[in-house]
Design an enzyme around this catalytic site. Structure first.
Site, PDB file in Angstrom:
ATOM      1  N   ASP A   1       7.926  -2.599  -4.170  1.00  0.00           N
ATOM      2  CA  ASP A   1       7.621  -2.358  -5.586  1.00  0.00           C
ATOM      3  C   ASP A   1       7.692  -0.875  -5.922  1.00  0.00           C
ATOM      4  O   ASP A   1       8.290  -0.475  -6.936  1.00  0.00           O
ATOM      5  CB  ASP A   1       6.222  -2.888  -5.921  1.00  0.00           C
ATOM      6  CG  ASP A   1       6.158  -4.401  -5.970  1.00  0.00           C
ATOM      7  OD1 ASP A   1       6.886  -5.040  -5.194  1.00  0.00           O
ATOM      8  OD2 ASP A   1       5.377  -4.936  -6.765  1.00  0.00           O
TER       9      ASP A   1
ATOM     10  N   ARG B   1     -10.860   2.325  -6.951  1.00  0.00           N
ATOM     11  CA  ARG B   1     -10.006   2.643  -8.085  1.00  0.00           C
ATOM     12  C   ARG B   1     -10.550   3.857  -8.852  1.00  0.00           C
ATOM     13  O   ARG B   1      -9.784   4.686  -9.341  1.00  0.00           O
ATOM     14  CB  ARG B   1      -9.891   1.444  -9.022  1.00  0.00           C
ATOM     15  CG  ARG B   1      -9.142   0.273  -8.404  1.00  0.00           C
ATOM     16  CD  ARG B   1      -7.711   0.628  -8.018  1.00  0.00           C
ATOM     17  NE  ARG B   1      -7.054  -0.490  -7.364  1.00  0.00           N
ATOM     18  CZ  ARG B   1      -6.797  -0.570  -6.069  1.00  0.00           C
ATOM     19  NH1 ARG B   1      -7.148   0.437  -5.265  1.00  0.00           N
ATOM     20  NH2 ARG B   1      -6.195  -1.610  -5.566  1.00  0.00           N
TER      21      ARG B   1
ATOM     22  N   ASP C   1      -6.995  -4.642 -11.803  1.00  0.00           N
ATOM     23  CA  ASP C   1      -6.607  -3.257 -11.559  1.00  0.00           C
ATOM     24  C   ASP C   1      -5.891  -2.612 -12.735  1.00  0.00           C
ATOM     25  O   ASP C   1      -6.002  -1.406 -12.954  1.00  0.00           O
ATOM     26  CB  ASP C   1      -5.742  -3.156 -10.293  1.00  0.00           C
ATOM     27  CG  ASP C   1      -6.585  -3.110  -9.037  1.00  0.00           C
ATOM     28  OD1 ASP C   1      -7.808  -2.873  -9.153  1.00  0.00           O
ATOM     29  OD2 ASP C   1      -6.038  -3.300  -7.943  1.00  0.00           O
TER      30      ASP C   1
ATOM     31  N   SER D   1      -2.494 -11.239   0.255  1.00  0.00           N
ATOM     32  CA  SER D   1      -2.268  -9.802   0.135  1.00  0.00           C
ATOM     33  C   SER D   1      -3.570  -9.063   0.450  1.00  0.00           C
ATOM     34  O   SER D   1      -4.663  -9.616   0.302  1.00  0.00           O
ATOM     35  CB  SER D   1      -1.790  -9.434  -1.272  1.00  0.00           C
ATOM     36  OG  SER D   1      -2.787  -9.727  -2.219  1.00  0.00           O
TER      37      SER D   1
END
Length: 448
Positions: free
Chosen positions: A47, A126, A155, A211
């Protein structure tokens, strides 16, 4: 004067209206980024390389930024620079190891567990990541932050809200909400083909069963097979910890001291927050601590299932909870419980820097100011057993007061005879409730 004030009010409304229009502006598309200097949050994966290359094709100046959060699943964080190099993108590794350790300590101090009682390590990371990379992006002359979050999860909210509150003038590009990119790259196969057409090696790779997102505080496993509630959480192969049956067949003794809600020593060694988290992860991990399965409530309103690892957070957090139980009175405990839940929700929702979060953390600082003591525990196959709580100068636990045995020499303790008045006061309320018909002795537990 009235007229001037009126003009000022009108001007103020106009200013607010302009701000509202800016706030409601549509998302950027790749074709609109020509001439911009875009800082892409990269991992070196398919990505990251696809988005970076496509932005360059669109006429943007592109730089890569990767946060070093002491990720346990990364052998060498510098490999990200190597992976991004074929795309012609200079990549900056931003050292945030101390920052993530400090944040983990703050969350442990606040006992801020999210839905289902798990440590939301991705949410706290984050806040650290966006704050850290934004500063570096600005130093390098970037005008746009690009993140790789999907349009289905949390996110995207966290990346963009943190960017908005920390640097309001910064633009944000979300490639996986960009209709142009979604049409061009509907899957990983198309991304790989695109990169190979530019002479950049790319492999789709075998489909993963889930993931993973990792940092010093813990790992989050989700998506793919874990989206099915009939899939066992045990498909996860732990990275930081182990399944209890794989832990040693012996008890490990650990001693931890705390001051003002922060862990200061472990087994007699005084360590920095970063060193403490690393050591706690090792100790907790080898004993099978910190695995949780949670069905959480996402910011966008949907449910999400995840399997989480946070052995160090679990070890330090549980030990600290024993100190809190020793030093907090009933009402302080009730308040602390509310504040913990509030802070956990704020971090999850991408609101760590909000004034309400800061106020809650300040209140927790007050309640934690007397959280000092030593906790000795035994670890065995995923379970923490308390051996002793000692050296607690502000303990509210008084053995003489708590004892069921009479002590004629204790003049300050609880006199059993004195309880008569308290019991009689309770009796009055009980009789009033009964006579008024408020009491139901039996209720049907299971309905047909």
């Amino acid at each position: 004067m009235f007229r001037v004030a009126g003009i000022s009010k009108i001007a103020g409304k106009a200013t607010c209206l302009k701000a509202s229009v800016r706030c409601m502006s549509s998302s950027l598309t790749v074709s609109e980024l020509k001439g911009e200097t875009v800082g892409v949050c990269v991992s070196g994966g398919l990505d990251s390389r696809t988005v970076s290359s496509r932005l360059k094709d669109a006429g943007a100046t592109v730089m890569g930024f990767c946060a070093d959060l002491d990720q346990p699943d990364e052998e060498n964080i510098m490999d990200v620079k190597t992976k991004m190099a074929p795309c012609g993108v200079e990549t900056f590794i931003v050292d945030l190891k101390e920052d993530i350790a400090d944040m983990a300590f703050e969350v442990i101090k606040a006992q801020a567990r999210y839905d289902g009682g798990y440590w939301n390590t991705t949410g706290l990371a984050r806040a650290v990541t966006v704050r850290g990379v934004l500063d570096e992006m600005q130093r390098q002359g970037c005008t746009v932050l690009s993140h790789g979050a999907t349009g289905r999860g949390n996110d995207q909210i966290r990346f963009e809200r943190y960017t908005n509150v920390l640097k309001p003038g910064f633009k944000v590009y979300a490639p996986w909400r960009d209709p142009e990119l979604l049409k061009e790259f509907p899957g990983r196969r198309q991304m790989a083909d695109y990169l190979m057409s530019k002479g950049i090696e790319a492999e789709v790779g075998a489909k993963k069963r889930y993931s993973t997102d990792a940092n010093l505080a813990g790992l989050s496993h989700e998506a793919e097979d874990l989206e099915y509630l009939t899939t066992s959480s045990r498909i996860v192969e732990p990275t930081m910890t182990c399944w209890p049956e794989d832990a040693p067949d012996k008890v490990e003794k650990v001693s931890i001291t705390f001051k003002e809600g922060f862990a200061r020593t472990i087994n007699g060694k005084e360590l920095s927050p970063l060193e403490m988290m690393r050591e706690a992860n090792k100790v907790g991990g080898r004993n099978g601590l910190g695995i949780a399965n949670a069905m959480e409530n996402r910011v966008i309103g949907t449910k999400s299932r995840g399997v989480y690892e946070a052995p160090g957070m679990d070890l330090l957090g549980y030990a600290l909870s024993q100190v809190y139980q020793t030093v907090l009175d009933k009402r302080s405990t009730d308040l602390f419980t509310y504040l913990s839940r509030f802070v956990a929700g704020q971090i999850y929702d991408g609101r760590y820097f909000d004034p309400s979060t800061r106020a809650a953390l300040n209140a927790i600082d007050t309640l934690a100011s007397r959280a000092e003591g030593k906790v000795d525990v035994s670890l065995y196959k995923g379970t923490v057993f308390i051996d002793s709580i000692s050296q607690v100068p502000h303990s509210l636990y008084v053995e003489e007061f708590a004892s069921m045995e009479a002590d004629e020499g204790d003049q300050d303790g609880l006199n059993p005879s004195s309880a008569q008045g308290f019991v009689e006061v309770q009796r009055c309320e009980a009789i009033a409730l009964s006579k008024a018909g408020h009491i139901q002795a039996r209720r049907k537990i299971c309905k047909d």
